[in-house]
Design an enzyme around this catalytic site. Sequence first.
Site, PDB file in Angstrom:
ATOM      1  N   LYS A   8       0.342   8.875  18.171  1.00  0.00           N
ATOM      2  CA  LYS A   8      -0.067   8.794  16.947  1.00  0.00           C
ATOM      3  C   LYS A   8      -1.469   8.404  16.853  1.00  0.00           C
ATOM      4  CE  LYS A   8      -0.244   8.567  12.481  1.00  0.00           C
ATOM      5  NZ  LYS A   8       0.247   7.532  11.724  1.00  0.00           N
ATOM      6  N   GLY A  13       0.951  -1.184   0.077  1.00  0.00           N
ATOM      7  CA  GLY A  13      -0.021   0.008   0.091  1.00  0.00           C
ATOM      8  C   GLY A  13       0.809   1.244   0.041  1.00  0.00           C
TER       9      GLY A  13
END
Length: 306
Positions: A188, A15
């Site tokens: 994150k 990806g």
Amino acid sequence: MERVETMKVAIIGAGAVGQLTASFLAESGVPVTLVARRQEQVNELNAKKLTRINVDGTKTVQRIVSTTDLANLPKQDLLVIAVKYGHLQKLYNQLSLFSSDMPLLFMQNGLAHFEEALLLPQKNIAFGSVTFGAQLLDQSTVQHRGVGLCKIAIERGEHQAFQQLLQLQHSSFPIELASNAEQMLFAKAVLNSLINPLTAVLQVKNGELVTNQQAFILLENIYRELTEAFDEIEHTISFSDVIDLCRKTANNTSSMLADRLQGRKSEIETIVGVILNKALANGHNLPTLRTLYHQVLAIEESGERS
């Protein structure tokens, strides 16, 4: 970029994150094998090479090896797992069959994979967290949409296993060592919770969260809710940091919005769901973020029916 000839790296997942990482590693002289799920993509990568559209619009083309055959990989010095969380469950059994000396680096969003990955037998396990912008344009072309840090935290084992990777230097792909993997992944997840569901519901790129007045109000509300629920956030992520990230990745389509546009199931559960559960355990409901969470799930449920 410093050239490193001795380290061989395999990246599972072709990806945007996997291809961007593979491109910069290959540019440094690292022999890279990219493991994809579909033979069609492997054929295109092997035939056309891997093209990176840089932030300034220039192109960088790298020849890499691509395969679907994870079980028969040649010996590697590092295995980078760059698939989304939903694909990890199918991989754990295969990963457990690799040598216990094989260093593993996990590059997933959210927190759900942290404890799961540590059940694997490998002696050296690290986690990555990225803030760069990346988007696949086709099966062999990745666009670098925003420069951001690639943080790596070693949770188990020796720094030496990841030393060559940490020593790579490129102004467009900065790598930094973080001290605590769980704290890094939580930070994150907080940033993802601020940006991803909002962009997915409003169908806007990251930059519009600070240029659209109403979106900015929602962004502020989510940040306030998060800082009230988690004392440490305000000390590690200021609201100006959030604004800066939105601006640096202004043209980036968030992964959650990309999933919506492609009709895929997003990582809303493993990113936002985990944050909501942690907040609820602290007695905080996070009403704005919870509303967005249910909106994303509703959109996905509607898409499944249609």
